[in-house]
Design a protein around this motif. Structure first.
Motif, PDB file in Angstrom:
ATOM      1  N   PHE A 171      64.380  51.963 -31.014  1.00 44.93           N
ATOM      2  CA  PHE A 171      63.143  52.179 -30.154  1.00 44.93           C
ATOM      3  C   PHE A 171      63.275  51.745 -28.836  1.00 44.93           C
ATOM      4  O   PHE A 171      62.349  51.903 -27.985  1.00 44.93           O
ATOM      5  N   SER A 172      64.441  51.051 -28.195  1.00 47.66           N
ATOM      6  CA  SER A 172      64.397  50.190 -27.209  1.00 47.66           C
ATOM      7  C   SER A 172      65.422  50.823 -26.007  1.00 47.66           C
ATOM      8  O   SER A 172      65.449  51.831 -25.080  1.00 47.66           O
ATOM      9  N   TYR A 205      66.281  54.256 -24.416  1.00 48.82           N
ATOM     10  CA  TYR A 205      65.118  54.701 -23.343  1.00 48.82           C
ATOM     11  C   TYR A 205      65.236  53.883 -22.056  1.00 48.82           C
ATOM     12  O   TYR A 205      64.471  54.026 -21.237  1.00 48.82           O
ATOM     13  N   LYS A 206      66.310  53.207 -22.207  1.00 44.28           N
ATOM     14  CA  LYS A 206      66.259  52.619 -20.466  1.00 44.28           C
ATOM     15  C   LYS A 206      67.909  52.549 -20.150  1.00 44.28           C
ATOM     16  O   LYS A 206      68.639  53.007 -21.023  1.00 44.28           O
ATOM     17  N   ASN A 231      57.759  60.984 -20.191  1.00 42.28           N
ATOM     18  CA  ASN A 231      56.742  60.248 -20.493  1.00 42.28           C
ATOM     19  C   ASN A 231      55.974  60.355 -21.823  1.00 42.28           C
ATOM     20  O   ASN A 231      55.540  59.669 -22.500  1.00 42.28           O
ATOM     21  N   VAL A 232      55.729  61.801 -22.069  1.00 46.24           N
ATOM     22  CA  VAL A 232      54.942  61.943 -23.379  1.00 46.24           C
ATOM     23  C   VAL A 232      56.071  61.763 -24.530  1.00 46.24           C
ATOM     24  O   VAL A 232      55.384  61.074 -25.469  1.00 46.24           O
ATOM     25  N   LYS A 277      58.171  59.128 -24.665  1.00 48.97           N
ATOM     26  CA  LYS A 277      58.163  57.828 -24.747  1.00 48.97           C
ATOM     27  C   LYS A 277      56.809  57.242 -25.399  1.00 48.97           C
ATOM     28  O   LYS A 277      57.000  56.089 -25.800  1.00 48.97           O
ATOM     29  N   LEU A 278      55.661  57.860 -25.043  1.00 49.09           N
ATOM     30  CA  LEU A 278      54.356  57.408 -25.590  1.00 49.09           C
ATOM     31  C   LEU A 278      54.671  57.716 -27.260  1.00 49.09           C
ATOM     32  O   LEU A 278      54.077  56.619 -27.855  1.00 49.09           O
ATOM     33  N   VAL A 298      57.505  57.632 -28.846  1.00 48.66           N
ATOM     34  CA  VAL A 298      58.414  56.575 -29.527  1.00 48.66           C
ATOM     35  C   VAL A 298      57.535  55.233 -29.663  1.00 48.66           C
ATOM     36  O   VAL A 298      57.798  54.540 -30.688  1.00 48.66           O
ATOM     37  N   ALA A 299      56.664  54.871 -28.598  1.00 51.55           N
ATOM     38  CA  ALA A 299      55.882  53.420 -28.841  1.00 51.55           C
ATOM     39  C   ALA A 299      55.018  53.634 -29.941  1.00 51.55           C
ATOM     40  O   ALA A 299      54.779  52.589 -30.622  1.00 51.55           O
ATOM     41  N   GLU A 300      54.286  54.621 -30.047  1.00 48.53           N
ATOM     42  CA  GLU A 300      53.728  54.644 -31.588  1.00 48.53           C
ATOM     43  C   GLU A 300      54.247  54.401 -32.666  1.00 48.53           C
ATOM     44  O   GLU A 300      53.853  53.819 -33.619  1.00 48.53           O
ATOM     45  N   LYS A 315      57.109  52.889 -32.731  1.00 43.07           N
ATOM     46  CA  LYS A 315      57.803  51.542 -32.903  1.00 43.07           C
ATOM     47  C   LYS A 315      56.531  50.662 -33.224  1.00 43.07           C
ATOM     48  O   LYS A 315      56.889  49.500 -34.149  1.00 43.07           O
ATOM     49  N   SER A 316      55.363  50.919 -32.785  1.00 46.19           N
ATOM     50  CA  SER A 316      54.172  50.118 -33.177  1.00 46.19           C
ATOM     51  C   SER A 316      53.980  50.145 -34.769  1.00 46.19           C
ATOM     52  O   SER A 316      53.676  49.182 -35.233  1.00 46.19           O
TER      53      SER A 316
END
Lengths: 288, 288
Positions: free
Chosen positions: B71-72, B75-76, B99-100, B102-103, B105-107, B109-110
């Motif tokens: 997840f990390s 993406y950097k 951006n969309v 990565k949004l 991906v954040a979901e 990950k959470s």
């Protein structure tokens, strides 16, 4: 439980009496924003978060009771159910027969149990909050557990909405109370966004547009959870043994039942269609 | 780690060689269905579940590593990233700029961190599974932790899909492998639905239509999670240091890069649009 000076009064009594309390929303939104933000992965590392979750897993009493009264008893035939009979008999039965509705309730219940998003008070209704003109005190913190933020946020917001309905029985005047929770929560997020919070690492969520997109999505999801949990809890308070004191104090039985019936229909709609709402103003409009 | 007789071979080697292994899908689906069902609230009481979650909260090593690699890091800008250069330079950059994406991906990950749905193996790729013609062995169970079921289910399913892509580089023949996980999972659910599982109490979910509705929704949500986590993990294996051995064994560099590029585009689509798919056959069609 916090020690309380004698002049503190339970918030619900003020609401029923229709008295404005100037610092209450300010204090409660501050309390919720800080507690929820600082115990979530927005602020914490994953290691810290998992340790904290483990520490609170044993706090099952309130969790179990909540599950039973909010997500279970009212959707089956149970001795604990109690509504304004005979006016609401059909409504209570309709609740038990609505498959699509029960599917949505199951989704909220699973989120309540499985999602360790932040440390919740868990029973933050207006009877857990005591006020004077200068200060606000939150009771019963020893039962806290990890769960979805929306479960706590709704508790206060939705009590205000319920009081709004009940005021039809008391007064024609309706106050559109504002809640500054979102502003405070976002301010904390902005202030600490370059810290150790694991949810949105600064090296990845590295441009303003993306950060705004992330916050918008987060707050919208939170709003939908808030509406869902709020509706589930309000329905419970209309149909089960706890009942709503706000409505109880309306002495005319049919007017009382009418208030409850309208609130019940509204809550069912909010729970089923919660994802269609985008702001508290839309909810207020729907209610009006 | 289980003790293994010498003839056991790591599953991935078999897949690359294009050899069918008759009992593998049967054994793995049985292992996954039983582990995930019996450690979830479909089977357990909430008290049991919370106790079990607390017990495994300390198992952070694999959790942390997974978070970092899936997840990390990719993406950097990170020293740990590694892709088939120069062919995929633009693709890797596009991944960091979307951006969309990565949004989404954040979901995921959470959900990975916050949702204690069932006990996961957590690293159930084909290198963690050893086979003979008669038996299947799963390794590294000591790192298990609670998380969303889809994270484990995808691991095996998606390795098969990836191998399907890689076979373009090895052979023209494509095998449409079927996975009996869903059938086994639903069978366990039906068998134990009148037990102590707290998620869907029999007194509430009390008619056949509702039970079918509940299972359909559960399996569909699970399928979307599975696609999302699968895509996140596959993207990682194309872009980061681990790399995919299936592709590595294709010696022609541009053909190799072409396989990776097509897989990457597909995985991005699956992750972003996962909620639009309803069955594995739709995914296979999209890939073809």
């Amino acid at each position: 439980m916090c020690y309380l000076e004698p002049p503190h009064i339970i918030v619900r009594k003020w609401l029923i009496a229709g008295i404005e309390y100037p610092l209450l929303a300010e204090h409660m939104s501050e309390f919720m924003a800080r507690t929820l933000y600082f115990t979530s992965l927005l602020y914490r590392s994953t290691t810290e978060h998992k340790c904290a979750v483990a520490e609170f897993c044993g706090n099952m009493e309130l969790c179990r009771l909540t599950e039973q009264v909010v997500f279970s008893d009212i959707y089956k035939v149970s001795q604990y159910n109690h509504w304004t009979s005979p006016y609401l008999d059909c409504d209570a039965e309709a609740l038990r027969e609505d498959n699509v509705f029960k599917l949505e309730v199951a989704e909220l219940k699973s989120k309540f149990y499985e999602r360790a998003q932040a440390l919740l008070h868990g029973d933050l209704h207006t009877s857990s909050v005591m006020v004077t003109h200068e200060s606000t005190q939150v009771l019963d913190l020893e039962l806290a557990f990890y769960g979805p933020m929306g479960f706590d946020i709704e508790a206060f917001l939705r009590n205000l909405i319920l009081a709004f309905f009940a005021q039809d029985g008391h007064t024609d005047q309706v106050n559109d109370r504002k809640n500054p929770f979102s502003k405070k929560f976002i301010a904390l997020w902005d202030e600490h966004k370059d810290g150790f919070g694991e949810a949105y690492l600064p090296a990845i969520y590295n441009n303003l547009e993306l950060q705004q997109l992330v916050q918008k999505k987060f707050m919208e999801d939170l709003f939908h959870d808030t509406l869902g949990f709020g509706a589930a809890k309000m329905i419970r308070r209309i149909v089960d043994v706890a009942h709503v004191e706000d409505f109880e104090s309306i002495t005319d039985a049919s007017r009382h039942a009418d208030c409850e019936c309208r609130a019940l229909e509204m809550e069912k709609l909010l729970l089923k269609e919660r994802r269609k709402f985008h702001a508290i103003t839309e909810v207020i409009s729907a209610i009006q």
